[in-house]
Structures are given as C-alpha cells and as structure tokens.
Design a protein around this motif. Structure first.
Motif, PDB file in Angstrom:
ATOM      1  N   PRO A   1       0.865  -1.096   0.002  1.00  6.14           N
ATOM      2  CA  PRO A   1      -0.001   0.071  -0.068  1.00  6.14           C
ATOM      3  C   PRO A   1       0.765   1.296   0.063  1.00  6.14           C
ATOM      4  O   PRO A   1       2.123   1.208   0.420  1.00  6.14           O
ATOM      5  CB  PRO A   1      -0.827  -0.247   1.289  1.00  6.14           C
ATOM      6  CG  PRO A   1      -0.144  -0.930   2.087  1.00  6.14           C
ATOM      7  CD  PRO A   1       0.779  -2.120   1.301  1.00  6.14           C
ATOM      8  N   VAL A   2       0.432   2.253  -0.378  1.00  7.68           N
ATOM      9  CA  VAL A   2       1.077   3.545  -0.461  1.00  7.68           C
ATOM     10  C   VAL A   2       0.430   4.478   0.451  1.00  7.68           C
ATOM     11  O   VAL A   2      -0.703   4.594   0.823  1.00  7.68           O
ATOM     12  CB  VAL A   2       0.697   4.212  -1.721  1.00  7.68           C
ATOM     13  CG1 VAL A   2       1.470   5.845  -2.066  1.00  7.68           C
ATOM     14  CG2 VAL A   2       1.364   3.366  -2.708  1.00  7.68           C
ATOM     15  N   PHE A   3       1.309   5.048   1.290  1.00  8.42           N
ATOM     16  CA  PHE A   3       0.987   6.178   2.450  1.00  8.42           C
ATOM     17  C   PHE A   3       1.404   7.291   2.036  1.00  8.42           C
ATOM     18  O   PHE A   3       2.612   7.436   2.024  1.00  8.42           O
ATOM     19  CB  PHE A   3       1.584   5.307   3.671  1.00  8.42           C
ATOM     20  CG  PHE A   3       1.037   6.484   4.735  1.00  8.42           C
ATOM     21  CD1 PHE A   3      -0.111   6.258   5.340  1.00  8.42           C
ATOM     22  CD2 PHE A   3       2.138   7.114   5.503  1.00  8.42           C
ATOM     23  CE1 PHE A   3      -0.369   7.203   6.520  1.00  8.42           C
ATOM     24  CE2 PHE A   3       1.741   7.927   6.683  1.00  8.42           C
ATOM     25  CZ  PHE A   3       0.420   7.952   7.064  1.00  8.42           C
ATOM     26  N   THR A   4       0.516   8.207   2.006  1.00 10.28           N
ATOM     27  CA  THR A   4       1.218   9.792   1.846  1.00 10.28           C
ATOM     28  C   THR A   4       0.705  10.495   3.142  1.00 10.28           C
ATOM     29  O   THR A   4      -0.266  10.232   3.902  1.00 10.28           O
ATOM     30  CB  THR A   4       0.574  10.351   0.625  1.00 10.28           C
ATOM     31  OG1 THR A   4      -0.839  10.229   0.674  1.00 10.28           O
ATOM     32  CG2 THR A   4       0.947   9.291  -0.639  1.00 10.28           C
ATOM     33  N   LEU A   5       1.349  11.559   3.238  1.00  6.01           N
ATOM     34  CA  LEU A   5       1.237  12.338   4.370  1.00  6.01           C
ATOM     35  C   LEU A   5       1.393  14.012   3.805  1.00  6.01           C
ATOM     36  O   LEU A   5       2.503  14.156   3.333  1.00  6.01           O
ATOM     37  CB  LEU A   5       2.287  12.257   5.539  1.00  6.01           C
ATOM     38  CG  LEU A   5       2.103  12.936   6.712  1.00  6.01           C
ATOM     39  CD1 LEU A   5       0.886  12.728   7.399  1.00  6.01           C
ATOM     40  CD2 LEU A   5       3.252  12.715   7.591  1.00  6.01           C
ATOM     41  N   PRO A   6       0.495  14.697   3.986  1.00  9.54           N
ATOM     42  CA  PRO A   6       0.480  16.185   3.294  1.00  9.54           C
ATOM     43  C   PRO A   6       1.861  16.870   4.078  1.00  9.54           C
ATOM     44  O   PRO A   6       2.159  16.560   5.393  1.00  9.54           O
ATOM     45  CB  PRO A   6      -0.890  16.880   3.932  1.00  9.54           C
ATOM     46  CG  PRO A   6      -1.691  15.634   4.090  1.00  9.54           C
ATOM     47  CD  PRO A   6      -1.030  14.656   4.420  1.00  9.54           C
TER      48      PRO A   6
END
Length: 180
Positions: free
Chosen positions: A3-8
C-alpha cells in the motif's frame, strides 16, 4: 502489492517539529492515523512514563504565504468548526526563508511558522473573527516580517495590531506539555 501511504507536507512538518520538542528519549511518540479521513484530528502525541500513557490530539490547518502589503508574508485561512475530538489546533504557514534567490530547489529554501491554539482558545478566536464592519468573516490571516513576530491581519477589526507572537510553537511547548 504494497500500500502507498502519503502524508501532507504541513502534517509532516508538524510531526518533525513535535519530535524535536518532545523527543522519544523522554517518552514521547508522534502518531499518525493510517486513515486520511480520521475524524477530528490529524496527528497525536503520545507520552509514556513507565506503564502510564497519555495522549493529545492535533488538528493541522495550513496556508501558503503571500506577499503582503503591510508585512513581508501573509497567511490566509478559512474559518472552520473546531472538532471536539482535537485538543490542539496548529496553524502552519510555509514561506520562502531565503530571499532574492532564483532557484527554489533546496528544502532549506522553505521555513514554516506554526501557531498553536488549544481547542478552547481556537473556538474563542474563531468566534471573534470579524470584518472591519463587525460582521462574521469567512477568512482570517496573519502577517509577519520575521517568524517570531506574528500579527493577525485579517479577521479582526483592529487590522494588523493583534499580536499572536506568543502562540508560536517554540513559546507554547511548555503549555502543550502541561496539557497531558
């Protein structure tokens, strides 16, 4: 498949700054919800002393900075409802730290201001956001020439004279610690 986890970026910045002020060696951990739609908060700060744990939740609101008329930098935020799930609201403004340079490639180009309000302080602040005529305003903003002297420039009737320098993260760290 991973899975891809992004954080602003504003939340990433807050997490890094919290880790500086509240280090792991003193029992602190910055927690990030795995769901981007977590209700009421964006980050949490955990404090563990032996088996006792306490936690505070943080809502992050961000603004670009604009070139201001009165101050070198101007932020612009929409008003919002303060979630009951949050303990603190952090307002982040990113601005170019190095002036008169032509390439913005380096991370050192950018700096941030972070204003910290308890849930109660933010609710009171937002209830007082007014236009010059005294009607409720949908926006508020802060202006500054340097990151240690912050003034409210939109959302108050005194237009630019309300000093919010005492709300910067560096000056609120002790208050945040007391809220555990």
């Amino acid at each position: 498949m991973n899975p891809v986890f992004t954080l602003p970026y504003p939340e990433f910045t807050i997490a890094n700054r919290l880790a500086e002020f509240f280090p792991k060696q003193k029992g602190f951990s910055v927690l990030l919800p795995s769901s981007r739609t977590e209700k009421g908060f964006d980050l949490a700060l955990l404090r563990q002393i032996e088996i006792t744990r306490s936690i505070i939740t943080i809502q992050v609101k961000a603004s670009r900075t604009y070139e201001g008329r009165v101050h070198a930098h101007q932020t612009w935020f929409n008003t919002f409802s303060v979630p009951v799930e949050t303990d603190w609201v952090f307002l982040v403004g990113l601005f170019p730290h190095i002036e008169n340079k032509t390439r913005k490639a380096s991370a050192s180009w950018w700096q941030e201001i972070i204003l910290c309000f308890s849930r109660e302080e933010m609710a009171v602040f937002l209830s007082q956001v007014k236009t010059k005529k005294g009607t409720p305003d949908k926006f508020f903003g802060f202006g500054f020439d340097e990151p240690t002297k912050i003034y409210q420039t939109r959302g108050n009737q005194n237009y630019g004279t309300e000093d919010y320098s005492s709300y910067v993260l560096e000056k609120r760290a002790e208050e945040i610690l007391k809220s555990f």
